[in-house]
Motif scaffolding. Structure first.
Motif, PDB file in Angstrom:
ATOM      1  N   GLN A  51      50.903  27.484 -41.955  1.00  0.00           N
ATOM      2  CA  GLN A  51      50.714  26.578 -43.084  1.00  0.00           C
ATOM      3  C   GLN A  51      51.270  27.184 -44.365  1.00  0.00           C
ATOM      4  OE1 GLN A  51      46.889  24.233 -43.900  1.00  0.00           O
ATOM      5  NE2 GLN A  51      46.673  25.999 -45.241  1.00  0.00           N
ATOM      6  N   ALA A  52      51.916  26.353 -45.170  1.00  0.00           N
ATOM      7  CA  ALA A  52      52.470  26.823 -46.437  1.00  0.00           C
ATOM      8  C   ALA A  52      51.345  27.221 -47.381  1.00  0.00           C
ATOM      9  CB  ALA A  52      53.328  25.742 -47.069  1.00  0.00           C
ATOM     10  N   LEU A  53      51.579  28.278 -48.154  1.00  0.00           N
ATOM     11  CA  LEU A  53      50.623  28.680 -49.182  1.00  0.00           C
ATOM     12  C   LEU A  53      50.564  27.619 -50.275  1.00  0.00           C
ATOM     13  CD1 LEU A  53      48.745  30.847 -50.426  1.00  0.00           C
ATOM     14  CD2 LEU A  53      50.793  31.839 -51.499  1.00  0.00           C
ATOM     15  N   VAL A  54      51.738  27.122 -50.671  1.00  0.00           N
ATOM     16  CA  VAL A  54      51.840  26.078 -51.692  1.00  0.00           C
ATOM     17  C   VAL A  54      52.650  24.912 -51.144  1.00  0.00           C
ATOM     18  CG1 VAL A  54      52.756  25.473 -53.967  1.00  0.00           C
ATOM     19  CG2 VAL A  54      51.688  27.698 -53.619  1.00  0.00           C
ATOM     20  N   GLN A  55      52.128  23.721 -51.321  1.00  0.00           N
ATOM     21  CA  GLN A  55      52.853  22.508 -50.954  1.00  0.00           C
ATOM     22  C   GLN A  55      52.839  21.544 -52.141  1.00  0.00           C
ATOM     23  OE1 GLN A  55      50.321  21.759 -47.403  1.00  0.00           O
ATOM     24  NE2 GLN A  55      52.247  21.401 -46.325  1.00  0.00           N
ATOM     25  N   GLY A  65      51.743  13.113 -58.143  1.00  0.00           N
ATOM     26  CA  GLY A  65      52.074  13.902 -56.967  1.00  0.00           C
ATOM     27  C   GLY A  65      50.917  14.777 -56.524  1.00  0.00           C
ATOM     28  N   GLU A  66      51.094  15.429 -55.383  1.00  0.00           N
ATOM     29  CA  GLU A  66      50.061  16.283 -54.797  1.00  0.00           C
ATOM     30  C   GLU A  66      50.432  17.752 -54.900  1.00  0.00           C
ATOM     31  OE1 GLU A  66      48.286  13.386 -51.238  1.00  0.00           O
ATOM     32  OE2 GLU A  66      49.203  15.327 -50.756  1.00  0.00           O
ATOM     33  N   VAL A  67      49.431  18.570 -55.205  1.00  0.00           N
ATOM     34  CA  VAL A  67      49.568  20.019 -55.166  1.00  0.00           C
ATOM     35  C   VAL A  67      48.521  20.545 -54.194  1.00  0.00           C
ATOM     36  CG1 VAL A  67      49.477  22.191 -56.443  1.00  0.00           C
ATOM     37  CG2 VAL A  67      50.330  20.122 -57.575  1.00  0.00           C
ATOM     38  N   ARG A  68      48.972  21.211 -53.141  1.00  0.00           N
ATOM     39  CA  ARG A  68      48.042  21.832 -52.194  1.00  0.00           C
ATOM     40  C   ARG A  68      48.232  23.339 -52.211  1.00  0.00           C
ATOM     41  NH1 ARG A  68      45.289  18.411 -48.845  1.00  0.00           N
ATOM     42  NH2 ARG A  68      45.979  16.224 -48.906  1.00  0.00           N
ATOM     43  N   PHE A  69      47.120  24.046 -52.256  1.00  0.00           N
ATOM     44  CA  PHE A  69      47.140  25.506 -52.210  1.00  0.00           C
ATOM     45  C   PHE A  69      46.282  25.924 -51.030  1.00  0.00           C
ATOM     46  CE2 PHE A  69      46.275  29.869 -53.414  1.00  0.00           C
ATOM     47  CZ  PHE A  69      47.470  30.270 -53.984  1.00  0.00           C
ATOM     48  N   LEU A  98      43.751  20.366 -51.546  1.00  0.00           N
ATOM     49  CA  LEU A  98      44.284  19.590 -52.663  1.00  0.00           C
ATOM     50  C   LEU A  98      43.739  20.141 -53.976  1.00  0.00           C
ATOM     51  CD1 LEU A  98      46.111  17.100 -53.130  1.00  0.00           C
ATOM     52  CD2 LEU A  98      44.030  15.710 -53.143  1.00  0.00           C
ATOM     53  N   GLN A  99      44.631  20.383 -54.940  1.00  0.00           N
ATOM     54  CA  GLN A  99      44.245  20.964 -56.218  1.00  0.00           C
ATOM     55  C   GLN A  99      44.784  20.118 -57.368  1.00  0.00           C
ATOM     56  OE1 GLN A  99      42.266  23.578 -56.344  1.00  0.00           O
ATOM     57  NE2 GLN A  99      42.410  24.260 -54.223  1.00  0.00           N
ATOM     58  N   GLU A 100      44.064  20.171 -58.489  1.00  0.00           N
ATOM     59  CA  GLU A 100      44.562  19.593 -59.735  1.00  0.00           C
ATOM     60  C   GLU A 100      44.647  20.717 -60.758  1.00  0.00           C
ATOM     61  OE1 GLU A 100      42.556  16.174 -61.145  1.00  0.00           O
ATOM     62  OE2 GLU A 100      42.643  15.098 -59.229  1.00  0.00           O
ATOM     63  N   LEU A 116      58.161  20.637 -52.276  1.00  0.00           N
ATOM     64  CA  LEU A 116      58.473  22.060 -52.153  1.00  0.00           C
ATOM     65  C   LEU A 116      57.392  22.751 -51.344  1.00  0.00           C
ATOM     66  CD1 LEU A 116      60.167  24.608 -53.030  1.00  0.00           C
ATOM     67  CD2 LEU A 116      58.591  24.792 -54.980  1.00  0.00           C
ATOM     68  N   GLU A 117      57.808  23.689 -50.496  1.00  0.00           N
ATOM     69  CA  GLU A 117      56.874  24.528 -49.759  1.00  0.00           C
ATOM     70  C   GLU A 117      57.207  25.993 -50.014  1.00  0.00           C
ATOM     71  OE1 GLU A 117      55.411  21.984 -45.880  1.00  0.00           O
ATOM     72  OE2 GLU A 117      57.127  23.335 -45.632  1.00  0.00           O
ATOM     73  N   VAL A 118      56.156  26.782 -50.275  1.00  0.00           N
ATOM     74  CA  VAL A 118      56.300  28.227 -50.447  1.00  0.00           C
ATOM     75  C   VAL A 118      55.320  28.902 -49.501  1.00  0.00           C
ATOM     76  CG1 VAL A 118      56.184  30.171 -52.050  1.00  0.00           C
ATOM     77  CG2 VAL A 118      56.919  27.919 -52.884  1.00  0.00           C
ATOM     78  N   PHE A 119      55.820  29.866 -48.737  1.00  0.00           N
ATOM     79  CA  PHE A 119      54.994  30.518 -47.716  1.00  0.00           C
ATOM     80  C   PHE A 119      54.607  31.926 -48.136  1.00  0.00           C
ATOM     81  CE2 PHE A 119      57.162  27.168 -45.490  1.00  0.00           C
ATOM     82  CZ  PHE A 119      56.242  26.711 -44.561  1.00  0.00           C
ATOM     83  N   ALA A 120      53.396  32.325 -47.757  1.00  0.00           N
ATOM     84  CA  ALA A 120      52.964  33.701 -47.961  1.00  0.00           C
ATOM     85  C   ALA A 120      53.863  34.626 -47.144  1.00  0.00           C
ATOM     86  CB  ALA A 120      51.508  33.869 -47.523  1.00  0.00           C
TER      87      ALA A 120
END
Length: 249
Positions: A3-7, A60-64, A68-70, A26-30
């Protein structure tokens, strides 16, 4: 794939009538370095400022870590483990390395500064990244080279329990030897499990250190590529809009 660290999904940002981000994914992986590239005005700075909580996205959505985060403030982003090293580094030249690394987050003991504890922690942070170019953690920042200053700014994120480190042009204005030093440090960050998102205009640096390359063009994410499976010419094509599948939003 893990799973991506940030989506980021379909994130948008406008300033008045100007649409700067037009539904970006965008996806960023640990454990990986993701390079964010694009020409001036592509939306790179706006993208990272939204992720850092400085300029929240409009939609849009930010997932960490899948949640789901705001993000409405830098404090919220920092609490998740998102730390940014901006191009100006935000270091105080008249203070030493320890004082800079703990600025605003000083360790107190019985109501006074715990200098020994902070000094030991700063030294451990530098050692954890195999930094050997700094003679003493009590050197003033004014006495450090550009590469050493960048090193201190990056090591500061380790002290802050970062999980995602965002680097804004980390090798800008550095010489060859200092650039090599900083790129090695960026690689070590990822190898130790941190997620790294690096903005850079220097494709040589990008191909040397990045695992993935994300390309913004006029507010659109037009490509997300594995570095090992692409070429600088292909990336330049996306950056300039020459690539056939580049679409303006």
């Amino acid at each position: 794939m893990s799973q991506a660290l940030v989506q980021l999904k379909n994130v948008k940002k406008s300033f008045g009538p100007v649409d700067v981000l037009k539904g970006v994914d965008l996806e960023v992986f640990a454990g990986k370095v993701t390079a964010l590239v694009g020409d001036n005005g592509a939306g790179k700075s706006t993208l990272i400022k939204g992720l850092a909580g400085v300029q929240p996205y409009d939609a849009g959505e930010v997932r960490f870590d899948g949640e789901l985060q705001e993000l409405h403030s830098p404090r919220q982003a920092s609490a998740l483990g998102i730390e940014v090293v901006y191009q100006d580094l935000a270091l105080c030249e008249n203070l030493d390395i320890v004082q800079n690394m703990f600025l605003g987050r000083e360790t107190l003991k019985s109501g006074t500064l715990s200098e020994a504890e902070m000094e030991a922690a700063a030294a451990r942070a530098l050692q954890s990244l195999s930094v050997k170019t700094v003679r003493s953690v009590r050197q003033t920042v004014s006495s450090l080279s550009g590469g050493q200053r960048q090193t201190v700014a990056i090591a500061r994120t380790v002290l802050r329990d970062a999980r995602l480190v965002i680097l804004d042009e980390p090798t800008a204005a550095l010489g060859v030897a200092q650039t090599e030093q900083v790129l090695n440090l960026v690689r070590r960050l990822a190898d130790q499990g941190y997620g790294v998102l690096m903005i850079s205009h220097n494709l040589y640096d990008v191909f040397k250190v990045a695992d993935d390359i994300a390309v913004l063009y006029l507010g659109n994410m037009v490509a997300q590529l594995e570095t090992a499976k692409t070429t600088s010419n292909e990336v330049i094509g996306y950056i300039t809009g020459i690539a056939t599948d580049v679409k303006e939003g």
